[in-house]
Design an enzyme around this catalytic site. Structure first.
Site, PDB file in Angstrom:
ATOM      1  N   SER A  48     -22.157   3.001 -12.859  1.00  0.00           N
ATOM      2  CA  SER A  48     -24.256   3.549 -11.965  1.00  0.00           C
ATOM      3  C   SER A  48     -23.809   1.570 -11.471  1.00  0.00           C
ATOM      4  O   SER A  48     -23.450   1.649 -10.601  1.00  0.00           O
ATOM      5  CB  SER A  48     -24.927   3.680 -13.345  1.00  0.00           C
ATOM      6  OG  SER A  48     -26.510   3.544 -12.761  1.00  0.00           O
ATOM      7  N   ASP A 108     -24.326  14.681  -8.734  1.00  0.00           N
ATOM      8  CA  ASP A 108     -25.516  13.586  -9.293  1.00  0.00           C
ATOM      9  C   ASP A 108     -26.676  13.223  -8.211  1.00  0.00           C
ATOM     10  O   ASP A 108     -26.815  12.817  -6.706  1.00  0.00           O
ATOM     11  CB  ASP A 108     -24.768  12.179  -8.213  1.00  0.00           C
ATOM     12  CG  ASP A 108     -24.766  10.331  -9.467  1.00  0.00           C
ATOM     13  OD1 ASP A 108     -26.407  10.925  -9.215  1.00  0.00           O
ATOM     14  OD2 ASP A 108     -24.168  10.135  -9.467  1.00  0.00           O
ATOM     15  N   HIS A 139     -24.591  12.288 -12.544  1.00  0.00           N
ATOM     16  CA  HIS A 139     -24.247  10.727 -12.937  1.00  0.00           C
ATOM     17  C   HIS A 139     -23.409  10.892 -14.113  1.00  0.00           C
ATOM     18  O   HIS A 139     -24.723  10.152 -15.321  1.00  0.00           O
ATOM     19  CB  HIS A 139     -25.759  10.188 -12.925  1.00  0.00           C
ATOM     20  CG  HIS A 139     -26.228   8.950 -12.806  1.00  0.00           C
ATOM     21  ND1 HIS A 139     -25.465   8.059 -11.737  1.00  0.00           N
ATOM     22  CD2 HIS A 139     -26.632   7.331 -13.490  1.00  0.00           C
ATOM     23  CE1 HIS A 139     -25.360   6.935 -11.242  1.00  0.00           C
ATOM     24  NE2 HIS A 139     -26.419   6.572 -13.087  1.00  0.00           N
TER      25      HIS A 139
END
Length: 633
Positions: free
Chosen positions: A487, A572, A604
């Site tokens: 991320s 995602d 994600h």
């Protein structure tokens, strides 16, 4: 299990001087699957009446819910999930369990109900493209729950009263267009809301559920009064607040005066967000805060005594009360450390019956895993950066291959404790440095704000300064330093390779951001209320265009020369697949080595066990090739 990665962490056997011989090196390797397989059992909870215990365990390679009556030997599997793990569940009365589950990682969670004795699960929110959240479990009402849903408008969550038995939904409060959070009192009445207007936040309140909300105070989002729960007479609020101060502390807030009154607890160095209570005895029992690790502070002798007793039974472990019966006489607790996922235990406070329920990962030898050491170093501008260093077990800590592992968020922080990724890397002969760069939460407002509009700049400098610190200490081999993150951590990987290419031998970008313009264009609709805050924290796509271009790695791909491995979930909703596509295409066009893994049934981060295995196996081979770490044959 893999740690959360928030955003708005067959090759031949390689042997190096770190180990004395090939035989010893092979013996040091714990199978990769042992680090990343589903826990044996986890997520233990006790029913309100204390008669049953529930947990999650693997069935058909997916985490499902099991229930067992206390005193019986057999358990009943009550769910049959085969596509996605069940990550979140809770008891709704003594005979029913509710759980949330999405599809393919899209984060559009549906709420399901299943009888504790075993029955077909019912989808209580069967609406396509709609996300359900829990507003209040309504512990005193077995057949009802308050939920939030963005069914009417994907940007906004209205509040519904849901009858679990019949599935009937009654709209309780329609979101006027600017409410990002709702809160109830101890009777389940909806009486508090947080309104967001650009960069300002307001605390809304009403004396009764049939009264209109009124604004108590408005602050810039940098200052906050975050309600935790009502006082037991339902007249005042316990809040975590940093208004007029650097660190957040716990206060009693008076709605009539619209200000903080009694200071309940503060820490001079770190934020305090947490407050514990006894619902049965109606007392505040304690709080906690995180410095080098999480620390308790108790106000209540009974709760302090329970903690002391539990810790005396489990010396050397961090003990956490995970679940209590409604009478607060039967307890489920977790005991863990930096070298084990830990175990769950049952304790009957009346009979003193104490027993182990399950080790989460009995296949992992605790004595062969590596301790996580809190560290700190000074950034180039004098700011102190706290972090955690893990060295391979048995290592002398000198001239090691290293993985730099910046956390996601970025408005989060790393903490001390077991981390499957870190232990896996250490077992492969790698030192791992995690750092809470500026912008990380928990260290006060000034430290958090120091990261505003500093993606790729001072935030990245803090990471770079950590690398240089490792080299100066003699810990890192300067020629064998890699960087891995998920991320925001994935963004930091790309930024590190693009802006300090001389530092890194390779990088692993896991669902990371490559282009801040496209990131801001594609945020999930339910983040829309926070858009102006994101502009303040990251940058405005028009007003700060030059800044965003300067710190977006995709526009500096020409600088990247180190090999890169990219992993991405196709569904995602936070960091779209296009973020990874852009950087992969830009590098491959220049002939830079890029390995690209896309999982079509993930979002994600990779949830499904087989996808985790694929990812970490590929990463293991990649790091062995470019850093000289160990890998299984």
């Amino acid at each position: 299990m893999m740690k959360p990665i928030l955003l708005l962490g067959t090759a031949s056997l390689l042997v190096f001087s770190l180990f004395s011989s090939p035989a010893r090196a092979a013996g040091e390797l714990i199978p990769l699957e042992d680090f990343f397989r589903n826990p044996d059992r986890s997520g233990f909870q006790i029913s309100p009446d204390g008669s049953r215990i529930s947990w999650r365990a693997s069935w058909e390679r997916r985490m499902n819910i099991f229930v067992q009556k206390i005193g019986e030997e057999t358990a009943t599997r009550i769910t049959s999930a085969t596509e996605r793990d069940i990550l979140s569940y809770f008891w709704a009365g003594n005979d029913r369990i509710l759980y949330l589950q999405d599809s393919g990682g899209d984060e559009n969670y549906h709420l399901y109900a299943v009888d504790a004795g075993g029955s077909e699960a019912r989808d209580l929110t069967p609406f396509e493209g709609v996300r359900a959240t829990i507003v209040d479990r309504l512990d005193e009402i077995d057949d009802e729950v308050l939920i939030g849903m963005n069914r009417r408008d994907p940007r906004l969550f209205d509040v519904y009263r849901l009858n679990i038995a019949t599935g009937e939904l009654i709209l309780l409060e329609e979101n006027p267009g600017d409410i990002e959070e709702w809160m109830t009192d101890h009777e389940g009445k909806l009486r508090v809301a947080i309104r967001t207007e650009g960069v300002n936040q307001s605390l809304l309140y009403r004396e009764r559920e049939d009264y209109p909300f009124r604004t108590l105070l408005t602050t810039d989002f940098r200052e906050s009064v975050s309600p935790l729960f009502f006082t037991f007479d339902n007249k005042k609020l316990y809040v975590s607040s940093n208004v007029g101060r650097n660190t957040s502390a716990i206060f009693v807030f008076d709605p009539e005066k619209a200000k903080n009154e009694e200071l309940v607890f503060e820490h001079p160095e770190v934020d305090v967000y947490t407050l514990f209570l006894s619902k049965k005895r109606k007392v505040i029992t304690g709080t906690g805060y995180t410095t080098d690790r999480f620390r308790y502070h108790f106000f209540d002798e009974e709760r302090a005594g329970l903690q002391k007793e539990l810790e005396s039974r489990l010396p050397g472990y961090v003990v956490t009360v995970a679940s209590m019966s409604k009478e607060e006489d039967r307890v489920l607790l977790h005991a863990g450390s930096d070298r084990t996922l830990g175990a769950y235990y049952f304790y009957d406070m009346k009979t003193k019956d104490f027993r182990k329920l399950a080790d989460l990962s009995p296949w992992l030898p605790e004595d062969r895993l590596a301790p996580m050491k809190p560290v700190k170093y000074t950034a180039r501008d004098g700011l102190t950066i706290h972090g955690y260093l893990t060295l391979p077990a048995g290592s002398d800590g000198r001239n090691l291959p290293v993985v730099i592992n910046p956390h996601g968020g970025p408005w989060a922080r790393d903490t001390w404790g077991y981390d499957s990724e870190v232990q896996f890397l250490a077992n492969r002969g790698l030192a791992v440095l995690q750092m809470n760069f500026r912008g990380s939460t928990g260290y006060g407002r000034a430290f958090w704000e120091a990261g505003f509009k500093q993606w790729g700049r001072a935030m990245q400098d803090d990471i770079t300064d950590g690398v240089k610190w490792l080299i100066e200490q003699g810990i890192a081999d300067p020629d064998r330093i890699g960087i891995y993150g998920g991320s925001y951590g994935g963004y930091a990987v790309l930024a590190g390779l693009a802006f300090t290419p001389e530092l890194y031998a390779c990088g692993v970008d896991y669902v990371g951001v490559s282009n801040l313009f496209t990131l801001l264009e594609t945020i999930p609709p339910y983040w829309e209320l926070g858009r102006q805050m994101l502009y303040e924290q990251i940058g405005h796509p028009e007003k700060d265009r030059d800044l965003l271009k300067a710190v977006s790695p995709v526009f500096h791909a020409d600088n990247i020369r180190a090999p890169l491995f990219v992993a991405q979930g196709a569904n995602d909703p936070r960091v779209k697949k296009s973020e990874s596509d852009q950087i992969v295409e830009a590098l491959r066009a220049r002939g830079v080595e890029v390995e690209y893994m896309v999982k079509d049934n993930e979002g994600h981060g990779f949830l499904n066990e087989e996808n985790r295995f694929d990812f970490y196996r590929a990463m293991e081979r990649f790091l062995a090739k470019h850093l000289g770490s160990l890998a299984e044959e």
